[in-house]
Motif scaffolding. Sequence first.
Motif, short mmCIF file in Angstrom:
data_model
loop_
_atom_site.label_atom_id
_atom_site.label_comp_id
_atom_site.label_asym_id
_atom_site.label_seq_id
_atom_site.Cartn_x
_atom_site.Cartn_y
_atom_site.Cartn_z
N HIS A 78 7.91 -57.58 17.41
CA HIS A 78 8.18 -56.34 17.86
C HIS A 78 9.37 -56.40 18.41
CE1 HIS A 78 3.87 -55.87 17.18
NE2 HIS A 78 4.13 -54.55 17.31
N TRP A 79 10.30 -57.43 18.83
CA TRP A 79 11.32 -57.12 19.26
C TRP A 79 12.50 -56.51 18.53
CZ3 TRP A 79 12.41 -57.84 24.06
CH2 TRP A 79 11.66 -59.04 24.77
N PRO A 80 12.65 -56.71 17.07
CA PRO A 80 13.75 -55.78 16.54
C PRO A 80 13.44 -54.50 16.90
CG PRO A 80 13.00 -57.37 15.24
CD PRO A 80 12.20 -57.64 16.17
N ALA A 81 12.20 -53.96 16.72
CA ALA A 81 11.84 -52.55 17.19
C ALA A 81 12.30 -51.93 18.44
CB ALA A 81 10.52 -51.97 16.71
N ILE A 82 11.88 -52.87 19.31
CA ILE A 82 12.11 -52.51 20.81
C ILE A 82 13.54 -52.43 21.08
CG2 ILE A 82 11.79 -53.53 23.06
CD1 ILE A 82 9.19 -54.71 22.12
N ILE A 83 14.23 -53.30 20.48
CA ILE A 83 15.72 -53.41 20.93
C ILE A 83 16.43 -52.12 20.33
CG2 ILE A 83 17.74 -54.70 20.01
CD1 ILE A 83 16.33 -57.47 20.48
N ASP A 84 16.02 -51.89 18.93
CA ASP A 84 16.60 -50.61 18.36
C ASP A 84 16.25 -49.52 19.03
OD1 ASP A 84 18.25 -49.72 16.16
OD2 ASP A 84 15.85 -48.84 15.41
N THR A 85 14.78 -49.34 19.59
CA THR A 85 14.60 -47.98 20.10
C THR A 85 15.14 -47.99 21.61
OG1 THR A 85 12.25 -48.50 18.98
CG2 THR A 85 12.37 -47.17 21.18
N LEU A 86 15.68 -48.99 22.12
CA LEU A 86 16.23 -49.01 23.39
C LEU A 86 17.60 -48.58 23.06
CD1 LEU A 86 14.22 -51.48 25.42
CD2 LEU A 86 13.94 -48.93 25.53
N GLY A 87 18.19 -48.65 21.69
CA GLY A 87 19.72 -48.68 21.71
C GLY A 87 20.55 -49.75 22.01
N LEU A 88 19.66 -51.06 21.92
CA LEU A 88 20.35 -52.00 22.44
C LEU A 88 20.93 -53.08 21.13
CD1 LEU A 88 18.11 -52.99 25.23
CD2 LEU A 88 20.40 -51.79 25.49
N GLU A 89 21.73 -53.89 21.26
CA GLU A 89 21.76 -54.93 20.28
C GLU A 89 22.02 -56.29 20.93
OE1 GLU A 89 25.37 -53.86 18.28
OE2 GLU A 89 26.73 -53.83 20.39
#
Length: 67
Positions: free
Chosen positions: A47-58
């Motif tokens: 779920h990390w990619p989705a969490i990072i993307d949803t939070l607008g992070l990279e």
Amino acid sequence: MEDLAAQLRQALKDQGITQAQLAQQLDTTQPVISRTLQASVLNERSHWPAIIDTLGLEIVIQPKSSS
């Protein structure tokens, strides 16, 4: 996310470190390093990619600052 492995490969090249040398430092083998650098950084089921993307992070890789 997949750019992470490319960045790591470039860092090895920039520092003049071979996969075999890195493997020795990590007490593993060169084939393990090779597979690691070719594999997906994060498991597709993670779920990390989705969490990072949803939070607008990279994830950013940069040299450590010298203290």
